[in-house]
Motif scaffolding. Sequence first.
Motif, mmCIF file in Angstrom:
data_model
loop_
_atom_site.group_PDB
_atom_site.id
_atom_site.type_symbol
_atom_site.label_atom_id
_atom_site.label_comp_id
_atom_site.label_asym_id
_atom_site.label_seq_id
_atom_site.Cartn_x
_atom_site.Cartn_y
_atom_site.Cartn_z
ATOM 1 N N UNK A 79 0.796 -1.226 0.000
ATOM 2 C CA UNK A 79 0.000 0.000 0.000
ATOM 3 C C UNK A 79 0.831 1.280 0.000
ATOM 4 N N UNK A 80 2.141 1.162 0.173
ATOM 5 C CA UNK A 80 3.001 2.341 0.175
ATOM 6 C C UNK A 80 3.224 2.901 1.570
ATOM 7 N N UNK A 81 4.240 3.758 1.684
ATOM 8 C CA UNK A 81 4.646 4.273 2.995
ATOM 9 C C UNK A 81 3.585 5.159 3.648
ATOM 10 N N UNK A 144 10.180 1.154 22.808
ATOM 11 C CA UNK A 144 10.354 -0.130 22.129
ATOM 12 C C UNK A 144 9.538 -0.185 20.838
ATOM 13 N N UNK A 145 8.337 0.382 20.864
ATOM 14 C CA UNK A 145 7.498 0.398 19.662
ATOM 15 C C UNK A 145 8.105 1.320 18.593
ATOM 16 N N UNK A 146 8.594 2.485 19.011
ATOM 17 C CA UNK A 146 9.281 3.384 18.068
ATOM 18 C C UNK A 146 10.487 2.672 17.440
ATOM 19 N N UNK A 147 11.215 1.938 18.268
ATOM 20 C CA UNK A 147 12.363 1.183 17.769
ATOM 21 C C UNK A 147 11.965 0.134 16.753
ATOM 22 N N UNK A 148 10.806 -0.497 16.974
ATOM 23 C CA UNK A 148 10.318 -1.506 16.028
ATOM 24 C C UNK A 148 10.011 -0.878 14.667
ATOM 25 N N UNK A 149 9.434 0.332 14.693
ATOM 26 C CA UNK A 149 9.148 1.037 13.435
ATOM 27 C C UNK A 149 10.448 1.341 12.693
ATOM 28 N N UNK A 150 11.437 1.870 13.414
ATOM 29 C CA UNK A 150 12.718 2.205 12.786
ATOM 30 C C UNK A 150 13.427 0.962 12.260
ATOM 31 N N UNK A 212 12.430 11.997 10.331
ATOM 32 C CA UNK A 212 13.328 11.919 9.174
ATOM 33 C C UNK A 212 12.894 10.826 8.202
ATOM 34 N N UNK A 213 12.346 9.752 8.741
ATOM 35 C CA UNK A 213 11.882 8.637 7.905
ATOM 36 C C UNK A 213 10.485 8.886 7.337
ATOM 37 N N UNK A 214 9.834 9.961 7.798
ATOM 38 C CA UNK A 214 8.515 10.300 7.259
ATOM 39 C C UNK A 214 7.366 10.107 8.215
ATOM 40 N N UNK A 215 7.667 9.725 9.474
ATOM 41 C CA UNK A 215 6.599 9.503 10.446
ATOM 42 C C UNK A 215 6.367 10.762 11.284
ATOM 43 N N UNK A 216 5.128 11.247 11.301
ATOM 44 C CA UNK A 216 4.732 12.379 12.127
ATOM 45 C C UNK A 216 3.521 11.934 12.952
#
Length: 539
Positions: A79-81, A144-150, A212-216
Amino acid sequence: MSDIKKLIYSVKTISSCTFLSRILGLARDIICASIFGTGLVWDAFTVAFKIPNLFRRLFGEGALSAAFIPVFTEHIEKHGEREAWKFANIVITLLIIILGGIVFIGEGSFFAVPKLFNIHEKWQLIFKLLIILFPYVFFICIVAFMGAILNTVRHFFIPAFAPMILNICWISGAFVSFYTGNMTEKMVFTVAIAILFSGIIQMYVHLPFLKQKGFHYRPSFQFSHPGLKSVFARMAPIVFGLAIVQLNVLLDSIIAVGFASTSEGQDSFAFAGMNIPFPLKVGAASVLYYSDRLIQFPLGVFGVAMATAVFPFFSTYAARGDWENFSLTFNKALKFILFIGIPASIGIIMLREPIVSLLYKRNQFDAESALRTSRVILFYAIGIWAYCGLHVLIRAFYSLKDTVTPVKIGTLCVCLNLVLNISLIWTLQEGGLALSTAISAIIQIIILTLILQKKLRIKIQKEVFVSLIKTIITSVAMGSVCFFTLKMLPYSEENNSLYFKGIRLFIPMLTASATFAAVSLLIKSEDFRNLIKGVLKKA
């Protein structure tokens, strides 16, 4: 860059950060061992600190991450980023609500229980520490959840760097505690406050890299999202399995405190009209903590690093149905784990006494504490290779969206572990708790490997068995040389200077390492050759 090269690079990044974090963690444990030793106060702290960690495993890096990463990866692929980031906002919003509720209920309980019930001093101290430490659950689970996304978007540095912040704050808290007076109970509260602040700092460190990766982050209450349902469908059995595993870890500490004699001299308890001597002494939970921390060094640097790096690759190959590369990656990971894990097991078994003597034995950490700790390390170290391998194997199942199998086998092994715990403490004391953990892990990894082979018809390649035989040969040679070198450097209380302690550790370590390298070259170990190439290339 090929996927295998990317995997190796990712493992190097995570291993390097984890190694530095473990060094800082080792420093914090050395400081705390000197201040608190293996007494009642540190027993209480180790139990209190395990409870926030239990929730971190469940809602942070454990169940939620394991269920979220495959679905999030699928959203990116199909589905895209943009849609993937929307989905991440929904999940993190729900996580904030759930964690807020858990912390609120927990804090209320920890305030109320000591006032409503007449409980022993050691349990009162645990509840007091929990009042400070429990809010750490909220921050560290979000981290930990933020780390999983990264990790999913192949940014491994910051999630691997974050634990260093905990260690820096912990060490700072230990030094600040000296200004609170000489009472260890007051000093341990300063350490607890420092840990809570570390959770807040870790959370804020992740934010710029996510942007930086596009997550807001924008609160999103679209809880009917189909992806969320998919995450919860996969998460439920993982939560159940991890809850049992983490409860078992907590029970180890509770057994270590509950079955230990008290500081007031009470050395028996009444049961069925009989007075039964306590099988453990005060400090059992502390001894388990210090031993486990040393075992976590190779486990964190190599086992968890490999599992963290390999999980996104497993998930991607599974989503694409690329079973050839899945099998290739699995075999490479298994080879690496065995090549590192088996020598680590033997090395730590042989060097456990000089390691404990050099690192911990000073001030409040006396000769008896050192002897008890080195004895527990012996039993824990038997299973290092299995602990490392389990992280990889379980993630292989999760990437296949099979969360049930690891839960079933984990539940079986946890029950076995609990039975062994209660049985072995009467003869091996706290060593029985460590041995039961090692036995359960070895049985678990064997069963899971056989099931994965049957499920995907993955064959353990011939090169894995060849590598295993060569690793065992080099490890036995290494262990033998280490044993005889130690015999030439006997320890005595008259000669216990820091210099001599260092000699007793590093000379056997160097001769053992040289033996491992020489035998590896002699028998033409491909894994050793690849390791040297990787190190030289990085340098």
